[in-house]
Design an enzyme around this catalytic site. Structure first.
Site, PDB file in Angstrom:
ATOM      1  N   LYS A  70       1.024  -1.549  -0.193  1.00 52.64           N
ATOM      2  CA  LYS A  70      -0.380   0.339  -0.059  1.00 52.64           C
ATOM      3  C   LYS A  70       0.954   1.156  -0.104  1.00 52.64           C
ATOM      4  CE  LYS A  70      -3.941   2.147   1.257  1.00 52.64           C
ATOM      5  NZ  LYS A  70      -4.066   2.960   0.424  1.00 52.64           N
ATOM      6  N   LYS A  94       5.954   1.809   8.529  1.00 54.31           N
ATOM      7  CA  LYS A  94       4.528   2.579   8.427  1.00 54.31           C
ATOM      8  C   LYS A  94       3.299   2.007   8.553  1.00 54.31           C
ATOM      9  CE  LYS A  94       3.218   6.884   7.149  1.00 54.31           C
ATOM     10  NZ  LYS A  94       2.785   8.270   6.971  1.00 54.31           N
ATOM     11  N   LYS A 106       4.395   1.732  -3.639  1.00 59.93           N
ATOM     12  CA  LYS A 106       4.747   3.820  -3.774  1.00 59.93           C
ATOM     13  C   LYS A 106       4.856   3.338  -5.142  1.00 59.93           C
ATOM     14  CE  LYS A 106       4.557   7.493  -1.121  1.00 59.93           C
ATOM     15  NZ  LYS A 106       4.053   7.782   0.278  1.00 59.93           N
ATOM     16  N   THR A 190      -5.256  12.186   8.758  1.00 58.05           N
ATOM     17  CA  THR A 190      -3.931  12.332  10.280  1.00 58.05           C
ATOM     18  C   THR A 190      -3.530  13.014  11.121  1.00 58.05           C
ATOM     19  OG1 THR A 190      -3.213  11.976   7.674  1.00 58.05           O
ATOM     20  CG2 THR A 190      -1.433  12.436   9.318  1.00 58.05           C
ATOM     21  N   ASN A 221      -3.565  20.366   5.440  1.00 59.81           N
ATOM     22  CA  ASN A 221      -4.584  18.833   5.964  1.00 59.81           C
ATOM     23  C   ASN A 221      -3.962  18.412   8.258  1.00 59.81           C
ATOM     24  OD1 ASN A 221      -4.786  15.932   6.337  1.00 59.81           O
ATOM     25  ND2 ASN A 221      -6.659  16.938   5.183  1.00 59.81           N
ATOM     26  N   SER A 362      -7.451   5.109   5.160  1.00 57.94           N
ATOM     27  CA  SER A 362      -7.010   4.671   3.554  1.00 57.94           C
ATOM     28  C   SER A 362      -7.651   2.868   4.402  1.00 57.94           C
ATOM     29  CB  SER A 362      -6.015   4.395   3.757  1.00 57.94           C
ATOM     30  OG  SER A 362      -5.710   6.159   3.017  1.00 57.94           O
TER      31      SER A 362
HETATM   32  P1  NAD Z   1      -0.572  20.324   2.873  1.00 59.46           P
HETATM   33  O1  NAD Z   1      -0.146  20.608   1.933  1.00 59.46           O
HETATM   34  O2  NAD Z   1      -1.884  20.725   3.594  1.00 59.46           O
HETATM   35  O3  NAD Z   1       0.195  21.620   4.214  1.00 59.46           O
HETATM   36  C1  NAD Z   1       1.161  22.435   4.229  1.00 59.46           C
HETATM   37  C2  NAD Z   1       0.932  23.361   5.120  1.00 59.46           C
HETATM   38  O4  NAD Z   1       2.466  23.472   5.535  1.00 59.46           O
HETATM   39  C3  NAD Z   1       0.386  24.542   4.472  1.00 59.46           C
HETATM   40  O5  NAD Z   1      -0.252  24.798   5.531  1.00 59.46           O
HETATM   41  C4  NAD Z   1       1.847  25.216   3.725  1.00 59.46           C
HETATM   42  O6  NAD Z   1       1.625  26.553   4.342  1.00 59.46           O
HETATM   43  C5  NAD Z   1       2.557  25.201   4.974  1.00 59.46           C
HETATM   44  N1  NAD Z   1       4.012  25.276   4.881  1.00 59.46           N
HETATM   45  C6  NAD Z   1       4.608  25.185   3.210  1.00 59.46           C
HETATM   46  N2  NAD Z   1       6.153  26.110   3.278  1.00 59.46           N
HETATM   47  C7  NAD Z   1       6.309  25.911   4.835  1.00 59.46           C
HETATM   48  C8  NAD Z   1       7.382  26.996   5.877  1.00 59.46           C
HETATM   49  N3  NAD Z   1       8.394  26.897   5.017  1.00 59.46           N
HETATM   50  N4  NAD Z   1       7.527  27.056   6.968  1.00 59.46           N
HETATM   51  C9  NAD Z   1       6.121  26.837   7.757  1.00 59.46           C
HETATM   52  N5  NAD Z   1       5.442  26.353   6.831  1.00 59.46           N
HETATM   53  C10 NAD Z   1       5.096  25.822   5.452  1.00 59.46           C
HETATM   54  O7  NAD Z   1       0.135  19.499   3.109  1.00 59.46           O
HETATM   55  P2  NAD Z   1      -0.322  17.937   3.991  1.00 59.46           P
HETATM   56  O8  NAD Z   1      -1.121  17.105   4.297  1.00 59.46           O
HETATM   57  O9  NAD Z   1      -0.888  18.281   5.848  1.00 59.46           O
HETATM   58  O10 NAD Z   1       1.425  17.203   4.473  1.00 59.46           O
HETATM   59  C11 NAD Z   1       1.649  18.261   5.782  1.00 59.46           C
HETATM   60  C12 NAD Z   1       3.242  16.951   6.317  1.00 59.46           C
HETATM   61  O11 NAD Z   1       2.610  15.987   6.432  1.00 59.46           O
HETATM   62  C13 NAD Z   1       3.680  16.365   4.867  1.00 59.46           C
HETATM   63  O12 NAD Z   1       5.080  15.755   5.839  1.00 59.46           O
HETATM   64  C14 NAD Z   1       3.333  14.851   4.927  1.00 59.46           C
HETATM   65  O13 NAD Z   1       3.936  14.319   3.724  1.00 59.46           O
HETATM   66  C15 NAD Z   1       2.991  14.597   5.844  1.00 59.46           C
HETATM   67  N6  NAD Z   1       1.676  13.430   5.781  1.00 59.46           N
HETATM   68  C16 NAD Z   1       0.157  13.724   5.434  1.00 59.46           C
HETATM   69  C17 NAD Z   1      -0.480  13.227   5.538  1.00 59.46           C
HETATM   70  C18 NAD Z   1      -1.977  12.747   5.415  1.00 59.46           C
HETATM   71  O14 NAD Z   1      -2.814  12.328   5.100  1.00 59.46           O
HETATM   72  N7  NAD Z   1      -2.286  14.506   4.437  1.00 59.46           N
HETATM   73  C19 NAD Z   1       0.016  11.913   6.259  1.00 59.46           C
HETATM   74  C20 NAD Z   1       1.009  11.307   6.516  1.00 59.46           C
HETATM   75  C21 NAD Z   1       1.874  12.383   6.536  1.00 59.46           C
END
Ligand code: NAD
Length: 428
Positions: A70, A94, A106, A190, A221, A362
């Site tokens: 996955k 994970k 992936k 998450t 998110n 998921s």
């Molecule tokens: P997203 O794109 O929804 O949000 C990213 C946020 O980071 C935004 O608010 C953006 O403004 C901010 N940002 C970007 N650059 C920045 C900086 N230099 N300083 C401060 N803020 C900054 O992304 P997301 O889905 O929330 O994912 C965030 C992290 O979590 C990533 O590392 C992603 O791989 C990880 N992740 C996400 C999920 C998921 O379900 N969405 C699951 C596991 C891991």
């Protein structure tokens, strides 16, 4: 993570270090250092102007000892076979640490999604599945969205697979829109999962959640639902969040010592996670520089934006009051900062445990698809809580028993569990 670091070499080095600590047998090490299967293929796409263009697709299935592989499909220009291999290996760990009956995979295509029209995106998604469909499936490999791909794209991919397979197969792919076979609760999964692990860490450290404070990097998110969960479920205060200002091309933080209202902030945040600064000022909040979240005098730090944010250079700015770092983002702490945090006894909840709520829901999505029976949102979140809480307890127990840092303990739990499944299946 610095750009020059080869992600797959880093993933292998992390694995080697824990394999050594566990005294893993050389054959198992040899198998787990590399993916079991890789598929690489051309995807010819007819563009809107009538011309043909070839894209290059890849799918890596790292290990399926515990169940179908996955992991997401990324559309991003910097995608390489090695980044996909690394991400697939991390998915194996994970899923294993969260005790999901799944392995790690992936996929990717090196392309900037925004450079394609909607119809070209659809053709690329369908073409990706046409090349790969015999090698994926609910009992083989279950893709999901990732950087550059969306729920809508998952619907096209699921549709293409169903056409080729000759029957409706929603469980082949997750992250679909709710009306198209997605799971309730996936959006908040998450971030809420991050909060469930923070709650368990607070119990362990005897911290009263209602008197606790947090600062969060990001407001996308993961960060939004971490902030909501922290204030609404734990009744703590979030005193600072940060985000990226796309106009100014710089990060900034928003803070208030008495606590921010995450629901209000959410209402003034765009689709990309950028908060409207003017409206925040009107609400009486303070604007600070992008790094301000890191040096706040709080109990909990939640980096939930990007990789490589807590580094050897800035780790010294972290307040002595900070007891917990909950890695909502993937890879937010560099190895140099990790050494300092370990030495100083900060309680770290490592990324692949802390943010496993997303993959857990998921997994629930594919289970609901297979049953063709859909659960209410609260049932999804309650099941996720049980699963995350147990995962946290397993890692904590390992950390205490082996006297190791939580990150090492999480790797130990994950690797041991995969090796055990390989043994049971007679592979070792
Ligand atoms: P997203 O794109 O929804 O949000 C990213 C946020 O980071 C935004 O608010 C953006 O403004 C901010 N940002 C970007 N650059 C920045 C900086 N230099 N300083 C401060 N803020 C900054 O992304 P997301 O889905 O929330 O994912 C965030 C992290 O979590 C990533 O590392 C992603 O791989 C990880 N992740 C996400 C999920 C998921 O379900 N969405 C699951 C596991 C891991």
């Amino acid at each position: 993570m610095a750009k020059s670091v080869n992600a797959f070499e880093m993933a292998q080095a992390q694995f080697d270090a824990v394999a050594e600590m566990l005294g893993l047998d050389p054959f198992a090490r040899g198998v787990l250092r590399w993916p079991m299967r890789e598929y690489r293929f051309q995807i010819p796409v007819r563009m809107d102007d009538g011309s043909m263009r070839v894209f290059f697709g890849i799918r890596v299935q790292h290990n399926d000892a515990r169940g179908p592989t996955k992991g997401g499909i990324r559309f991003h220009p910097s995608e390489t076979p090695d980044t996909v291999r690394a991400l697939a290996m991390w998915m194996t760990w994970k899923c294993a640490v969260a005790d999901l009956p799944l392995g790690g995979g992936k996929g990717g295509v090196p392309v900037a999604t925004a450079s394609l029209t909607l119809s070209e995106q659809e053709e690329l998604c369908r073409g990706y599945i046409r090349q790969l469909w015999r090698n994926i499936g609910p009992y083989q490999d279950i893709p999901a969205p990732d950087v550059g791909t969306s729920p809508r794209m998952m619907s096209w991919m699921m549709d293409e697979y169903s056409r080729l397979a000759g029957h409706f197969t929603p469980g082949v792919i997750t992250g679909k829109p709710i009306k198209g076979g997605g799971s309730r609760g996936r959006t908040e999964a998450t971030g809420y999962g991050v909060v469930f692990t923070v709650r368990e860490a607070m119990k362990h450290l005897n911290i009263d959640p209602e008197k606790s404070t947090a600062a969060i990097q990001g407001f996308g998110n993961v960060a939004q639902y971490s902030a909501l969960g922290f204030t609404e479920m734990l009744k703590g205060k979030v005193v600072c969040v940060s985000c990226w200002d796309r106009g100014e091309q710089a990060a900034f933080s928003i803070s208030h010592p008495a606590g921010l209202d995450p629901r209000f902030l959410q209402s003034i945040t765009d689709h990309y996670g950028s908060i409207d600064k003017d409206k925040a000022i009107q609400a009486g909040y303070q604007i600070e520089d992008g790094d301000a979240w890191l040096s706040k005098d709080v109990d909990v730090l939640i980096p939930a934006a990007l990789e490589g944010q807590i580094t050897g250079e800035n780790v010294g700015q972290i307040s002595e009051r900070v007891r917990i770092i909950a890695e909502g983002a993937n890879g937010p702490t560099t190895p140099a900062a990790d050494e300092t945090l370990k030495r100083e006894g900060v309680f770290l909840i490592p990324d692949f445990l802390c943010n496993a709520g997303g993959v857990t829901v998921s997994y629930f999505e594919s289970v609901q698809n297979q049953m063709n029976y859909y659960w209410p949102r609260q049932e999804v979140l309650d099941r996720m809580d049980i699963s995350m809480t147990q995962a946290f307890k397993n890692v904590l127990k390992m950390a205490e028993r082996q006297q190791v840092y939580m990150r090492e303990a999480a790797y130990m739990v994950a690797i041991q569990s995969v090796v055990e499944a390989m043994e049971l299946r007679g592979w070792l």
